[in-house]
Write a protein that holds these residues in place. Sequence first.
Motif, PDB file in Angstrom:
ATOM      1  N   GLY A  79       0.813  -1.218   0.000  1.00 28.93           N
ATOM      2  CA  GLY A  79       0.000   0.000   0.000  1.00 28.93           C
ATOM      3  C   GLY A  79       0.844   1.264   0.000  1.00 28.93           C
ATOM      4  N   GLY A  80       1.925   1.262  -0.809  1.00 28.97           N
ATOM      5  CA  GLY A  80       2.648   2.502  -1.089  1.00 28.97           C
ATOM      6  C   GLY A  80       1.978   3.192  -2.268  1.00 28.97           C
ATOM      7  N   VAL A  81       2.651   4.209  -2.807  1.00 28.66           N
ATOM      8  CA  VAL A  81       2.018   4.964  -3.891  1.00 28.66           C
ATOM      9  C   VAL A  81       1.797   4.085  -5.119  1.00 28.66           C
ATOM     10  N   ALA A  82       2.678   3.097  -5.342  1.00 29.04           N
ATOM     11  CA  ALA A  82       2.515   2.246  -6.525  1.00 29.04           C
ATOM     12  C   ALA A  82       1.263   1.389  -6.391  1.00 29.04           C
ATOM     13  N   GLY A  83       1.158   0.665  -5.281  1.00 29.13           N
ATOM     14  CA  GLY A  83       0.015  -0.220  -5.099  1.00 29.13           C
ATOM     15  C   GLY A  83      -1.296   0.547  -5.012  1.00 29.13           C
TER      16      GLY A  83
ATOM     17  N   ARG B 288       0.482  -8.378   6.493  1.00 28.84           N
ATOM     18  CA  ARG B 288       1.688  -8.808   5.753  1.00 28.84           C
ATOM     19  C   ARG B 288       1.424 -10.161   5.100  1.00 28.84           C
ATOM     20  N   VAL B 289       1.575 -10.209   3.781  1.00 29.69           N
ATOM     21  CA  VAL B 289       1.362 -11.467   3.061  1.00 29.69           C
ATOM     22  C   VAL B 289       2.525 -12.408   3.388  1.00 29.69           C
ATOM     23  N   SER B 290       2.193 -13.618   3.834  1.00 24.95           N
ATOM     24  CA  SER B 290       3.245 -14.553   4.234  1.00 24.95           C
ATOM     25  C   SER B 290       3.216 -15.832   3.409  1.00 24.95           C
TER      26      SER B 290
ATOM     27  N   ALA C  48       5.248  -4.520  -3.751  1.00 22.91           N
ATOM     28  CA  ALA C  48       5.801  -4.583  -2.396  1.00 22.91           C
ATOM     29  C   ALA C  48       7.101  -3.820  -2.239  1.00 22.91           C
ATOM     30  N   GLY C  49       7.429  -2.925  -3.176  1.00 25.37           N
ATOM     31  CA  GLY C  49       8.593  -2.054  -3.028  1.00 25.37           C
ATOM     32  C   GLY C  49       9.865  -2.864  -2.804  1.00 25.37           C
ATOM     33  N   ALA C  50      10.575  -2.560  -1.695  1.00 26.90           N
ATOM     34  CA  ALA C  50      11.853  -3.219  -1.408  1.00 26.90           C
ATOM     35  C   ALA C  50      11.694  -4.728  -1.215  1.00 26.90           C
TER      36      ALA C  50
ATOM     37  N   ARG D 291      19.641   1.976  -0.326  1.00 23.48           N
ATOM     38  CA  ARG D 291      19.328   2.944   0.741  1.00 23.48           C
ATOM     39  C   ARG D 291      19.759   4.344   0.320  1.00 23.48           C
ATOM     40  N   ARG D 292      18.879   5.295   0.578  1.00 27.41           N
ATOM     41  CA  ARG D 292      19.241   6.715   0.367  1.00 27.41           C
ATOM     42  C   ARG D 292      18.930   7.509   1.620  1.00 27.41           C
ATOM     43  N   THR D 293      19.844   8.418   1.955  1.00 26.65           N
ATOM     44  CA  THR D 293      19.757   9.196   3.195  1.00 26.65           C
ATOM     45  C   THR D 293      19.306  10.624   2.890  1.00 26.65           C
TER      46      THR D 293
ATOM     47  N   GLY E 279      10.349  -1.674  -8.797  1.00 31.02           N
ATOM     48  CA  GLY E 279      11.574  -1.111  -9.382  1.00 31.02           C
ATOM     49  C   GLY E 279      11.432   0.322  -9.874  1.00 31.02           C
ATOM     50  N   GLN E 280      10.652   1.134  -9.126  1.00 33.71           N
ATOM     51  CA  GLN E 280      10.430   2.528  -9.572  1.00 33.71           C
ATOM     52  C   GLN E 280      11.563   3.460  -9.170  1.00 33.71           C
ATOM     53  N   GLY E 281      12.618   2.927  -8.571  1.00 32.65           N
ATOM     54  CA  GLY E 281      13.821   3.714  -8.305  1.00 32.65           C
ATOM     55  C   GLY E 281      13.553   5.018  -7.587  1.00 32.65           C
ATOM     56  N   GLY E 282      14.171   6.091  -8.088  1.00 32.47           N
ATOM     57  CA  GLY E 282      14.046   7.398  -7.450  1.00 32.47           C
ATOM     58  C   GLY E 282      12.968   8.251  -8.100  1.00 32.47           C
ATOM     59  N   PHE E 283      12.003   7.591  -8.774  1.00 26.78           N
ATOM     60  CA  PHE E 283      10.988   8.384  -9.493  1.00 26.78           C
ATOM     61  C   PHE E 283       9.590   7.776  -9.341  1.00 26.78           C
TER      62      PHE E 283
HETATM   63  C1  FAD Z   1      15.285   9.518   0.216  1.00 26.44           C
HETATM   64  C2  FAD Z   1      14.424   9.250  -0.979  1.00 26.44           C
HETATM   65  C3  FAD Z   1      14.183  10.255  -1.903  1.00 26.44           C
HETATM   66  C4  FAD Z   1      13.334  10.030  -2.989  1.00 26.44           C
HETATM   67  N1  FAD Z   1      13.066  11.075  -3.831  1.00 26.44           N
HETATM   68  C5  FAD Z   1      12.145  10.904  -4.809  1.00 26.44           C
HETATM   69  C6  FAD Z   1      11.775  12.011  -5.618  1.00 26.44           C
HETATM   70  O1  FAD Z   1      12.287  13.126  -5.463  1.00 26.44           O
HETATM   71  N2  FAD Z   1      10.810  11.824  -6.567  1.00 26.44           N
HETATM   72  C7  FAD Z   1      10.207  10.598  -6.749  1.00 26.44           C
HETATM   73  O2  FAD Z   1       9.312  10.495  -7.602  1.00 26.44           O
HETATM   74  N3  FAD Z   1      10.564   9.528  -6.008  1.00 26.44           N
HETATM   75  C8  FAD Z   1      11.522   9.654  -5.048  1.00 26.44           C
HETATM   76  N4  FAD Z   1      11.891   8.585  -4.289  1.00 26.44           N
HETATM   77  C9  FAD Z   1      11.422   7.245  -4.679  1.00 26.44           C
HETATM   78  C10 FAD Z   1       9.987   6.971  -4.281  1.00 26.44           C
HETATM   79  O3  FAD Z   1       9.814   7.271  -2.915  1.00 26.44           O
HETATM   80  C11 FAD Z   1       9.692   5.490  -4.561  1.00 26.44           C
HETATM   81  O4  FAD Z   1      10.007   5.175  -5.914  1.00 26.44           O
HETATM   82  C12 FAD Z   1       8.226   5.151  -4.331  1.00 26.44           C
HETATM   83  O5  FAD Z   1       7.773   5.611  -3.092  1.00 26.44           O
HETATM   84  C13 FAD Z   1       8.018   3.644  -4.427  1.00 26.44           C
HETATM   85  O6  FAD Z   1       6.688   3.357  -4.059  1.00 26.44           O
HETATM   86  P1  FAD Z   1       6.239   1.887  -3.729  1.00 26.44           P
HETATM   87  O7  FAD Z   1       4.788   1.921  -3.485  1.00 26.44           O
HETATM   88  O8  FAD Z   1       6.773   0.965  -4.780  1.00 26.44           O
HETATM   89  O9  FAD Z   1       7.070   1.494  -2.405  1.00 26.44           O
HETATM   90  P2  FAD Z   1       6.674   1.635  -0.860  1.00 26.44           P
HETATM   91  O10 FAD Z   1       6.161   2.982  -0.535  1.00 26.44           O
HETATM   92  O11 FAD Z   1       7.845   1.144  -0.086  1.00 26.44           O
HETATM   93  O12 FAD Z   1       5.453   0.632  -0.716  1.00 26.44           O
HETATM   94  C14 FAD Z   1       5.627  -0.787  -0.704  1.00 26.44           C
HETATM   95  C15 FAD Z   1       4.716  -1.306   0.390  1.00 26.44           C
HETATM   96  O13 FAD Z   1       4.662  -2.725   0.337  1.00 26.44           O
HETATM   97  C16 FAD Z   1       4.463  -3.171   1.647  1.00 26.44           C
HETATM   98  N5  FAD Z   1       4.822  -4.593   1.711  1.00 26.44           N
HETATM   99  C17 FAD Z   1       6.043  -5.142   1.555  1.00 26.44           C
HETATM  100  N6  FAD Z   1       5.971  -6.487   1.689  1.00 26.44           N
HETATM  101  C18 FAD Z   1       4.665  -6.783   1.944  1.00 26.44           C
HETATM  102  C19 FAD Z   1       3.965  -7.990   2.189  1.00 26.44           C
HETATM  103  N7  FAD Z   1       4.588  -9.197   2.204  1.00 26.44           N
HETATM  104  N8  FAD Z   1       2.631  -7.938   2.422  1.00 26.44           N
HETATM  105  C20 FAD Z   1       1.974  -6.740   2.407  1.00 26.44           C
HETATM  106  N9  FAD Z   1       2.601  -5.547   2.184  1.00 26.44           N
HETATM  107  C21 FAD Z   1       3.928  -5.586   1.949  1.00 26.44           C
HETATM  108  C22 FAD Z   1       5.374  -2.297   2.477  1.00 26.44           C
HETATM  109  O14 FAD Z   1       4.989  -2.282   3.836  1.00 26.44           O
HETATM  110  C23 FAD Z   1       5.223  -0.953   1.784  1.00 26.44           C
HETATM  111  O15 FAD Z   1       4.274  -0.116   2.413  1.00 26.44           O
HETATM  112  C24 FAD Z   1      12.737   8.758  -3.178  1.00 26.44           C
HETATM  113  C25 FAD Z   1      12.968   7.735  -2.261  1.00 26.44           C
HETATM  114  C26 FAD Z   1      13.794   7.971  -1.159  1.00 26.44           C
HETATM  115  C27 FAD Z   1      14.003   6.860  -0.163  1.00 26.44           C
END
Ligand code: FAD
Length: 373
Positions: free
Chosen positions: A11-15, A167-169, A197-199, A219-221, A327-331
Motif C-alpha cells: 500500500g505505497g504509492v505504486a500499489g 503482511r502477506v506470508s 511490495a517495493g523493497a 538505501r538513500r539518506t 523497481g520505480q527507483g528514485g521516481f
Molecule cells: C530519500 C528518498 C528520496 C526520494 N526522492 C524521490 C523524488 O524526489 N521523486 C520521486 O518520484 N521519487 C523519489 N523517491 C522514490 C519513491 O519514494 C519510490 O520510488 C516510491 O515511493 C516507491 O513506491 P512503492 O509503493 O513501490 O514502495 P513503498 O512505498 O515502499 O510501498 C511498498 C509497500 O509494500 C508493503 N509490503 C512489503 N511487503 C509486503 C507484504 N509481504 N505484504 C503486504 N505488504 C507488503 C510495504 O509495507 C510498503 O508499504 C525517493 C525515495 C527515497 C528513499
Amino acid sequence: MDYHDVIVIGGGVAGASAAAEIAAHAKVLVLEAEDQPGYHSTGRSAAFFTTTYGNSASQALGRISEPFFRNPPEEFSESPLLHPRDQIVVANGDGLGRLEAMQQGIASDVTPISVSDAIGRVPVLNADEVAGAFLDRTGGELDAGAILGGYIKLLKQRGGVLVGNARVSALSYRDGLWTVTTERGDSYSSPTVINAAGAWADQVAKLAGLDPLGIKPLRRTAVLVPPSEGTEVADWPMVVHLSGELYFKPDAGMILVSPMDETEDVPGDVQADEYDVAVAVDRLINNTSVTVQNVPHKWAGFRCFASDRNPVVGYDPRSNGFFWLAGQGGFGVGTAPALAHLTCALVTGEKIPPVYDRVLHLTSALAPGRLLS
Ligand SMILES: Cc1cc2nc3c(=O)[nH]c(=O)nc-3n(C[C@H](O)[C@H](O)[C@H](O)COP(=O)(O)OP(=O)(O)OC[C@H]3O[C@@H](n4cnc5c(N)ncnc54)[C@H](O)[C@@H]3O)c2cc1C
C-alpha cells in the motif's frame, strides 16, 4: 474465502494508485503489511518531480504523469499536488563536459545559465565549486501524502478495500486462483496478484515460487538542517550536483540535503546511518557557505532498481496471474499516475483515458520478461 478480482500486495504509492485505477473496472483488495499505507519509501521520498530525471523510460513516464499532477480528478485532493520549483544542475570544472552532454540530451527542457545567475538564485553556493549550470523549469515538489491519500480515497469511492497490518506470508496457485495468506492467518483468493511490495518485491515473488528478478533495494539518506540565521531559503531552486554526490532544496523553512547515496541493504524499516549523515553535512558545507550546528531530522528509505533501471511492470511469463509493479527507483512518486494506468490497462484490458495511451508504448521496455535470461 474472501474473493477479489485483483489483490494488490503493498500500500505505497505504486500499489494504491494502481488499485484505485483498477477499482473503476473490478473488485480490488490492497493488503499492506504496516498499519499505515506509505510508511516505507513513499513516506520517505524527497518527492521532487521533473520530466528530465533519470533515463528515457522515467522521463517518458514523468511526461505522461504530468497532466495528472497539474489537473487531478475533481475532489482527488483539497490542496495542489504539484508546487512549482525550479531545479538547477551545477558542475565543477571537471564536470563541464558531462554537463554539456547531459544538457544536449534534454535540450528542449533546460536552459544553460551563467555561474553568476546560478549563484544569484542560490547565494550560498561556493563559487569555487561551480563552473557551469543549467536551469530546469519543468517541475517542482509533489505532495506525496496528498497523492497517496487521494488515490486511497479514490480506491474506496470505487468500492475497493485496503487492509492494514496484513503482511502477506504465503501465496499458492491452484485451479486458476491464487490463495493469499497473511501473517494473521487471513486468506483471500483472486485470479490476479499484483506485486507492489517495493523493497520486498523479490521476496514476495519467492513466496509465489518464482526466482527473484534482482530488484535491488538501495538505501538513500536525507537530512533536514536549519539555514544560517537570516538566510531566506524559500525561493531557492533545488540544486543538484552533477557529480551525483549532493542535492539540496528548501523544505518548510529548512534545507533538505541528500548525499545521493545508493547502498544495497536488506528490506526493512531502514534507518539513516551516522556515516551517511556526516557525509551529507560535509558535502553541504564544502559546496556552500551554510554552517551546520545540528541535524534536527534525518531518515533513510529505499529506492529500488532492476539492473537496467527501468521499472518492472507486467505479468511474469513464468506464472499465471502474477503481475509485477516494482523497481520505480528514485521516481516512483513522479511516475505513479502513468504506471497506474499502464497496470490498469494490462490487468483489466480496459481502455485507458486517451491522455495515457502513450504509456502503452513502454510496455515491452518495462516487461518483467526482459530480466529473465
Ligand atoms: C530519500 C528518498 C528520496 C526520494 N526522492 C524521490 C523524488 O524526489 N521523486 C520521486 O518520484 N521519487 C523519489 N523517491 C522514490 C519513491 O519514494 C519510490 O520510488 C516510491 O515511493 C516507491 O513506491 P512503492 O509503493 O513501490 O514502495 P513503498 O512505498 O515502499 O510501498 C511498498 C509497500 O509494500 C508493503 N509490503 C512489503 N511487503 C509486503 C507484504 N509481504 N505484504 C503486504 N505488504 C507488503 C510495504 O509495507 C510498503 O508499504 C525517493 C525515495 C527515497 C528513499
